[in-house]
Enzyme design. Structure first.
Site, PDB file in Angstrom:
ATOM      1  CG  MET A  28       0.935   2.734   9.160  1.00  0.00           C
ATOM      2  SD  MET A  28      -0.639   2.828   8.321  1.00  0.00           S
ATOM      3  CE  MET A  28      -0.179   2.289   6.700  1.00  0.00           C
ATOM      4  N   GLY A  29       4.225  -0.391  10.967  1.00  0.00           N
ATOM      5  CA  GLY A  29       4.752  -1.722  11.265  1.00  0.00           C
ATOM      6  C   GLY A  29       5.051  -2.530  10.017  1.00  0.00           C
ATOM      7  CG  LEU A  31       9.234  -2.197  11.809  1.00  0.00           C
ATOM      8  CD1 LEU A  31      10.198  -1.973  12.986  1.00  0.00           C
ATOM      9  CD2 LEU A  31       8.678  -0.868  11.307  1.00  0.00           C
ATOM     10  CG  HIS A  35       9.627   0.768   8.133  1.00  0.00           C
ATOM     11  ND1 HIS A  35       9.131  -0.438   7.677  1.00  0.00           N
ATOM     12  CD2 HIS A  35       8.656   1.685   7.890  1.00  0.00           C
ATOM     13  CE1 HIS A  35       7.908  -0.249   7.192  1.00  0.00           C
ATOM     14  NE2 HIS A  35       7.594   1.022   7.299  1.00  0.00           N
ATOM     15  N   GLY A 145       9.875   8.903   4.695  1.00  0.00           N
ATOM     16  CA  GLY A 145      10.535   8.357   3.508  1.00  0.00           C
ATOM     17  C   GLY A 145      10.163   9.110   2.235  1.00  0.00           C
ATOM     18  CE  LYS A 147       6.950   2.966   0.270  1.00  0.00           C
ATOM     19  NZ  LYS A 147       5.520   2.968  -0.100  1.00  0.00           N
ATOM     20  NE  ARG A 185      -1.209  -0.856   1.111  1.00  0.00           N
ATOM     21  CZ  ARG A 185      -1.093   0.321   1.709  1.00  0.00           C
ATOM     22  NH1 ARG A 185       0.042   0.986   1.648  1.00  0.00           N
ATOM     23  NH2 ARG A 185      -2.105   0.840   2.374  1.00  0.00           N
TER      24      ARG A 185
HETATM   25  P1  AMP Z   1       4.616   3.014   6.523  1.00  0.00           P
HETATM   26  O1  AMP Z   1       4.884   2.033   7.634  1.00  0.00           O
HETATM   27  O2  AMP Z   1       4.512   2.389   5.169  1.00  0.00           O
HETATM   28  O3  AMP Z   1       3.495   3.969   6.836  1.00  0.00           O
HETATM   29  O4  AMP Z   1       5.912   3.904   6.428  1.00  0.00           O
HETATM   30  C1  AMP Z   1       6.462   4.561   7.538  1.00  0.00           C
HETATM   31  C2  AMP Z   1       7.547   5.478   7.075  1.00  0.00           C
HETATM   32  O5  AMP Z   1       8.546   4.711   6.397  1.00  0.00           O
HETATM   33  C3  AMP Z   1       7.045   6.529   6.069  1.00  0.00           C
HETATM   34  O6  AMP Z   1       7.709   7.759   6.321  1.00  0.00           O
HETATM   35  C4  AMP Z   1       7.475   5.952   4.748  1.00  0.00           C
HETATM   36  O7  AMP Z   1       7.692   6.928   3.758  1.00  0.00           O
HETATM   37  C5  AMP Z   1       8.787   5.282   5.119  1.00  0.00           C
HETATM   38  N1  AMP Z   1       9.123   4.243   4.148  1.00  0.00           N
HETATM   39  C6  AMP Z   1       8.364   3.189   3.771  1.00  0.00           C
HETATM   40  N2  AMP Z   1       8.989   2.485   2.795  1.00  0.00           N
HETATM   41  C7  AMP Z   1      10.167   3.129   2.543  1.00  0.00           C
HETATM   42  C8  AMP Z   1      11.255   2.908   1.640  1.00  0.00           C
HETATM   43  N3  AMP Z   1      11.268   1.894   0.785  1.00  0.00           N
HETATM   44  N4  AMP Z   1      12.283   3.768   1.675  1.00  0.00           N
HETATM   45  C9  AMP Z   1      12.286   4.823   2.536  1.00  0.00           C
HETATM   46  N5  AMP Z   1      11.305   5.084   3.414  1.00  0.00           N
HETATM   47  C10 AMP Z   1      10.254   4.247   3.418  1.00  0.00           C
END
Ligand code: AMP
Length: 251
Positions: A28-29, A31, A35, A145, A147, A185
């Site tokens: 969702m950007g 970055l 990411h 991830g 997480k 966030r």
């Molecule tokens: P998001 O942009 O938050 O939706 O995350 C996109 C991808 O990045 C998802 O697969 C998350 O699990 C991964 N991600 C976000 N934060 C982390 C982190 N700290 N470590 C590993 N992967 C992450």
């Protein structure tokens, strides 16, 4: 690196690849290094890397969380380019949801627990958008991830249930030195909230029960949505100010 704005253009690019292996990283950007580590894994294992940046409205059950979600597209594009991404897919909501979300993907067990219990409809939105991306991009491998372990697990099982020919790969959680899991966030936390946020991981890693961990987090000043153990992992979601943070550790 090329930015692709429409579903139709993305489908055309993919059909021009003539069988080259494709690694896909949905985001969702805003970055960050978490990411970038997903992208790095995709880069190592595939000939072509596709990154999507789309703040998916259907997975937000809280409109202010959606409208306040950080947006840093210019910086994201330069980070993606430096990380070796080939295509950045940035579709519009109307293009991705021509049906206006009339059709959705639902799971009826694990998606109702943990974050799904506290954010009704969240995983319907996640699974629906990821399935759309899989159908558009047809990746060989897709990277998620640790997480967001519940998300990884549901996407893994959805791909198997619907015979989507993609390998679902998990990449370990990237943390700050303090232990705080990197998250887009976190940009919305004050410096004081950020140092308190590091206590989430520390508390989850302690050898105490889930309910003791929950009480400790409340005492420290978090609003706790849940701390629960499932399948040898401890999962938690907490709120600091108006920022919701999640994490999980193996136990
Ligand atoms: P998001 O942009 O938050 O939706 O995350 C996109 C991808 O990045 C998802 O697969 C998350 O699990 C991964 N991600 C976000 N934060 C982390 C982190 N700290 N470590 C590993 N992967 C992450």
């Amino acid at each position: 690196m090329e930015q692709i704005h429409t579903v139709q253009e993305m489908i055309l690019r993919i059909s021009d690849l003539h069988g080259k292996s494709v690694g896909f990283v949905p985001t969702m950007g805003a970055l960050h290094q978490g990411h970038l580590n997903l992208i790095q894994n995709a880069r190592k294992e595939n000939e072509i890397v596709v990154l999507s940046i789309f703040v998916n409205p259907t997975q937000f059950n809280n409109t202010s969380d959606f409208s306040k979600y950080p947006k840093t597209l210019i910086q994201d594009l330069s980070l993606a380019k430096a990380a070796g991404v080939d295509y950045v897919f940035t579709p519009d909501e109307s293009d991705l949801y021509p049906d206006k979300y009339r059709f959705k993907m639902t799971e009826n067990d694990f998606s109702k627990k943990l974050c799904g219990h506290h954010r009704p409809g969240h995983f319907d939105g996640v699974l629906s958008v990821v399935l759309k991306f899989f159908n558009i991009i047809k990746p060989d491998r897709a990277y998620f991830g640790e997480k967001d372990f519940q998300q990884f697990s549901l996407i893994h099982d959805m791909a198997a249930a619907f015979f989507v020919p993609v390998q679902i790969k998990m990449v370990e959680t990237t943390r700050e030195f303090s232990g705080l899991a990197l998250s887009s966030r976190n940009l919305r936390l004050s410096p004081e909230q950020k140092s308190l946020a590091a206590e989430l991981y520390k508390t989850l890693s302690e050898k105490i029960t889930a309910s003791e961990a929950s009480k400790k987090l409340e005492t420290l000043g978090f609003k706790v949505d849940y701390v629960e153990d499932h399948n040898e992992r401890r999962f938690a979601a907490v709120v600091l100010g108006d920022v919701r943070l999640i994490d999980n550790v193996k136990i």
